[in-house]
Design an enzyme around this catalytic site. Structure first.
Site, PDB file in Angstrom:
ATOM      1  N   SER A  19     -28.510 -15.377 -15.351  1.00 58.23           N
ATOM      2  CA  SER A  19     -29.432 -16.434 -14.934  1.00 58.23           C
ATOM      3  C   SER A  19     -28.686 -17.574 -14.233  1.00 58.23           C
ATOM      4  CB  SER A  19     -30.218 -16.918 -16.169  1.00 58.23           C
ATOM      5  OG  SER A  19     -31.261 -17.743 -15.791  1.00 58.23           O
ATOM      6  N   GLU A  55     -40.002 -10.506 -14.007  1.00 61.79           N
ATOM      7  CA  GLU A  55     -39.436 -11.856 -13.991  1.00 61.79           C
ATOM      8  C   GLU A  55     -39.841 -12.606 -12.726  1.00 61.79           C
ATOM      9  OE1 GLU A  55     -35.276 -12.304 -14.214  1.00 61.79           O
ATOM     10  OE2 GLU A  55     -34.772 -10.185 -14.177  1.00 61.79           O
ATOM     11  N   HIS A 108     -36.554 -11.174 -17.984  1.00 69.13           N
ATOM     12  CA  HIS A 108     -35.395 -11.958 -17.584  1.00 69.13           C
ATOM     13  C   HIS A 108     -34.203 -11.734 -18.537  1.00 69.13           C
ATOM     14  CE1 HIS A 108     -33.383 -15.152 -15.488  1.00 69.13           C
ATOM     15  NE2 HIS A 108     -33.359 -15.976 -16.533  1.00 69.13           N
TER      16      HIS A 108
END
Ligand SMILES: Cc1cc2nc3c(=O)[nH]c(=O)nc-3n(C[C@H](O)[C@H](O)[C@H](O)COP(=O)(O)OP(=O)(O)OC[C@H]3O[C@@H](n4cnc5c(N)ncnc54)[C@H](O)[C@@H]3O)c2cc1C
Lengths: 294, 600
Positions: free
Chosen positions: A140, A234, A264
């Protein structure tokens, strides 16, 4: 077909979304990571890297090579506790030493604080690595930071990592990608409003679309191989696609793995879901392969 | 194969020291760290012999030349050596119902010797027997003990199902041995061959009497309950939830067998054990036929030379023990190279070699055990010789079975207590139908003899050893004339226990023979010679005591607790290893005129 465990996880995430307040969110994230017990064979050594608190995670007593794991959390949350289990598993599967650093977070420390910490850690690792190669891993926002570091290393013609592994990168902090809306209902983790807030916290005075902030649009000519994983559930799916396109435009070896229905950073949940364990195993095989390459 | 792992990079010594220390500290200083007690302290475990019915016999009231306490391999060997030297009549006394010692008592499924049977089973050439496999299973070993009894005509000399309760010296009658059958046997000589592994050790657990299920120790296997045999097929365990407490040498051998029968098997682990490769195989008849006279002595010598760090052109036994000791500096003493490196450098090189070897052991766990949580828990984090290593090819794969659950009891609470329905680990209760203790044996020197031994002037051995073992050569004791010790106290060691017993047995028999040839009847260590020998032992062991202090708690280091100098299991060993000890006692006996002993 997603596993039973995976369906249960997604259900649970929808039922209990993250709190909205940054301070509470930090605590919730820390607790989630902590809930995954560290396996008995992982050694944890406290350290400082680039002037920041850090941890070495190691399983092999005769380790080879180094992984710098940059944790995610929207540039605002996350830390050593949220990623110890992940680092420990990467250490086990690659036989390497894994460093996790506690870089400075927004909003207290907007750009470039976190990136500066990462650069300092990288420089220190490089200076002490000896014959060991170093790979960069991020999830991320951590992947966004890793790619920003990489772009700078390429620009400055610095020594490069052996390979890079990005889990569900958040590398485009602008709000324009179509996955932001198409995947909205399917994503139990990232909310658009939350992303916008975090992006603003991190970017500070700079435009969120600036490549220093949104590294998906940086110039990666000359980059070592990159492995990107993203799920189709996501809102950040397009970040992976855009990043892969930038890399491919720059003639970089890029493996893009898109998995239907995955959320995610699902490899982060590897102790609980077989899909996560399998994804992480593929990524570790990628890292090991590029460590082994001359 | 352990050896064809990819070439390993330099080990990270600093990191490993930290990791080992963390593992040790985690297991030390917790409430149940030394929580072992021996039966007799109110534990409801039956140690009676259920294998063989007790046969009534006449009470003995007699005079013999030598009494041997214990009919295991030590007792058998010294009896055979005495017979060869014309010493007799002898009496061999054992609480067991037959010869065999540990192999009489330990009949659990899978029980097997871990030293190669061609050197572990003594007198193969004399008896003309060749073991069926490289590593014999218990029934074959027990049969061989019986074979020795028959071949050397020892059954008439043996009193079985007889416990020695008192052994007392008087200057007029020499030794008087009393038994739990009311026998009174006077004897010129007494040999203590009672072994060191006859008193089972049990965790000191609250609730042991409350538990409504079945409990036994691996050294008194209850086949009436489990069904089946040494070969497994324990039908009595079908549908049952069984817990095995302990993961030492016995557990490693029995877990794979009962995992196949029990509905659910819990394995309660405090410290993971080193599990090397076994690679057992049937004896090749062509090889057996090719053996030349003297082969067994040569093979024993070759083996012990190698495991003690010496050089041989060939590795005849070629197994996990010889491979490990070839890569590691042996802690059993023996050849210490003087190649010009400093002691610190040598110690660090040894530590590196150890770490590399242990990495292979840990890598094997990862390769064999598919569940990562189990694999992580099964990896040992200490130096190779911290605990007796094991060799087994069935134990680790057993954890891939869904019905085998590994419970880590190394945490602060650990195995807390038994309940009516099961047991409690770290606050969680687990239901169980049977609890099998594979928790090893009491190793405290003073606690395990089971009889009072009183020497000249009424002094007891217990008192004489208050501050730690005292002896000359691990054989003679001041104030205890004509008493001979066998075992591991104050003697030079090797891996093969029966080879040590062969050497000790020959030494004892030859000492008596020479004593008589010189016209004497009594021999006793002088106080001065005993003091000097104890000092030599303690001084020689300092390095080892330090080594074991760095290990996870276990029976080698008194569960990680400090011990009085000269009292622990590891600092009561002759530092030079078996051969240096043999050279010393041979010289003492044959050329130095029994210096330090008084002859009468
Ligand atoms: C399960 C197991 C496996 C082993 N495997 C190996 C191996 O593979 N290789 C190896 O080198 N070593 C092994 N050992 C170590 C083993 O102890 C020795 O190899 C050897 O067999 C011991 O022989 P011993 O005669 O000294 O003692 P024991 O075999 O213990 O015999 C002593 C006997 O003395 C008797 N006794 C004790 N006190 C009294 C008393 N007061 N009155 C009457 N009788 C008494 C006991 O009942 C016992 O039968 C093993 C030990 C165990 C427990």
């Amino acid at each position: 077909m997603p596993s039973e465990a995976y369906r249960a996880l997604v259900e649970q995430l929808f039922a209990a979304p993250m709190p909205a307040d940054i301070v509470e969110m930090r605590e919730a994230y820390r607790a989630m990571g902590d809930a995954f017990p560290l396996l008995a064979d992982v050694g944890v050594t406290k350290a400082t890297l680039g002037g920041r608190p850090a941890e070495w995670l190691q399983v092999a007593a005769a380790p080879r090579h180094i992984v710098l794991l940059v944790h995610g959390g929207g540039y605002c949350i996350g830390g050593l506790d949220s990623h110890r289990h992940l680092g420990g598993e990467i250490a086990r599967q690659t036989g390497s030493r894994v460093a996790v650093i506690d870089y400075r977070l927004a909003p207290e420390h907007p750009y470039p604080a976190g990136l500066d910490d990462l650069k300092a850690a990288w420089a220190e690792l490089l200076a002490t690595a000896g014959d060991d190669k170093i790979a960069l891993v991020g999830d991320s926002a951590g992947a966004g930071l890793v790619m920003a570091l990489l772009a700078d290393l390429l620009r400055d013609e610095q020594p490069l990592p052996a390979s890079i592994y990005c889990m569900s990168p958040w590398a485009d902090l602008s709000d324009t990608a179509t996955s932001r809306t198409i995947k909205r209902e399917a994503d139990p983790l990232a909310s658009i409003d939350q992303l916008a807030k975090m992006a603003a916290h991190y970017a500070g005075d700079i435009a969120v679309s600036d490549p220093r902030i949104s590294s998906a649009f940086a110039d990666f000519r000359g980059s070592p191989p990159v492995f990107i994983q993203a799920g189709t559930a996501e809102v950040l799916m397009d970040d992976a696609l855009n990043l892969a396109k930038s890399l491919a435009d720059a003639d970089v070896d890029v493996d893009l793995e898109l998995r239907a229905g995955m959320i995610h950073v699902w490899p982060w949940f590897f102790p609980a879901i077989p899909e996560g364990a399998e994804a992480l195993a593929r990524a570790c095989a990628f890292l090991s392969r590029h460590f082994a390459d001359a | 194969m352990l050896d064809d792992l990819q070439a390993m990079p330099e080990p990270d010594l600093e990191w490993a020291r930290e990791k080992y220390k963390a593992e040790r500290d985690r297991r030390s200083g917790k409430s149940n760290r030394s929580a072992y007690r021996t039966p007799g302290s109110g534990i409801a475990i039956d140690l009676r012999d259920t294998y063989r019915p007790r046969i009534e016999r006449e009470v003995r009231n007699e005079q013999v030349d030598a009494v041997i306490i214990g009919a295991g391999f030590a007792g058998l060997i010294v009896a055979i050596e005495m017979k060869k030297c014309g010493i007799g009549p002898i009496r061999i006394i054992d609480t067991a119902g037959d010869f065999g010692g540990v192999w009489y008592w330990n009949r659990y499924p899978g029980a097997q010797c871990d030293v190669e049977s061609y050197i572990y089973l003594p007198f193969l050439e004399e008896t003309g027997y060749i073991p069926k496999e490289k590593y014999s299973h218990q029934p074959e070993i027990l049969e061989h003990a019986q074979r020795l009894g028959r071949h050397f005509d020892l059954y008439d000399d043996a009193l079985f199902h007889t416990g020695v309760t008192d052994v007392r010296w008087s200057d007029s009658d020499r030794w008087t041995v009393t038994t739990d059958r009311g026998d009174t046997i006077r004897s010129n000589f007494v040999v203590m061959a009672g072994g060191g592994q006859d008193q089972p050790r049990l965790p000191d657990l609250p609730g042991l009497d409350e538990f409504s299920g079945h409990v036994f120790h691996s050294c008194r296997w209850d086949y009436d309950y489990s069904g089946g045999s040494h070969a497994g097929d324990c039908a009595g365990l079908e549908g049952k939830r069984v817990a095995v407490v302990g993961t030492g040498a016995s557990a490693v051998q029995l877990v794979p067998y009962i995992a196949r029968s029990a509905d659910h098997l819990y394995v309660l682990q405090r410290t993971p054990v080193v599990v090397g490769e076994r690679l057992n195989k049937p004896t090749d008849p062509a090889w057996a036929a090719s053996l030349e006279p003297g082969w067994q002595d040569r093979r024993m010598l070759n083996y012990s030379t190698l495991v003690l760090g010496g050089q041989q052109d060939e590795d005849l036994v070629d197994d996990g023990w010889t491979h490990a000791t070839a890569e590691l500096a042996s802690v059993y003493g023996g050849d210490k190279s003087d190649s010009g490196v400093s002691a610190d450098e040598a110690a660090e090189a040894a530590e590196r070699a150890d770490l590399r070897y242990m990495e292979k052991i840990r890598a094997r766990v990862d390769r064999v055990v598919t569940k990562r949580e189990k694999a992580a828990l099964l990896k040992p984090w200490y130096r190779y010789f911290c605990k007796r290593p094991t060799f087994n090819d069935l134990y680790l794969p057993a954890f891939n079975r869904d019905n085998v659950e590994l419970l880590d009891v190394s945490g602060p609470a650990g195995l807390e207590r038994l309940t009516k329905a099961g047991f409690v680990v770290d606050g969680a209760e687990y239901p169980a139908d049977a609890i099998i203790f594979a928790s090893g044996f009491a190793s405290d020197l003073s606690e395990r003899k089971g009889y009072e031994l009183t020497g000249r002037g009424g002094i007891s051995l217990r008192d004489h050893w208050q501050e730690g073992a005292r002896s000359l050569h691990g054989v003679l004791v001041h104030n205890f004339p004509n008493l001979f010790l066998m075992g591991t106290v104050h003697v030079g060691l090797t891996i093969n226990y029966t080879e040590m017993m062969m050497r000790q047995g020959r030494h004892i028999a030859r000492t008596i023979e020479l004593l008589r040839a010189r016209g004497f009847d009594e021999i006793e260590a002088t106080a001065g010679a005993e003091d000097a020998y104890v000092e030599e032992i303690v001084a020689g062991r300092e390095a080892d005591v330090a080594f074991h202090a760095s290990c996870t708690p276990g029976y080698f280091n008194n569960e990680g607790m400090p011990v009085k100098r000269g009292k622990g299991l590891t600092d009561t060993v002759y530092a030079g290893g078996l051969f240096a000890w043999v050279a010393m006692v041979t010289d003492w006996r044959e050329t130095q005129d029994f210096a330090g002993a008084e002859l009468r």
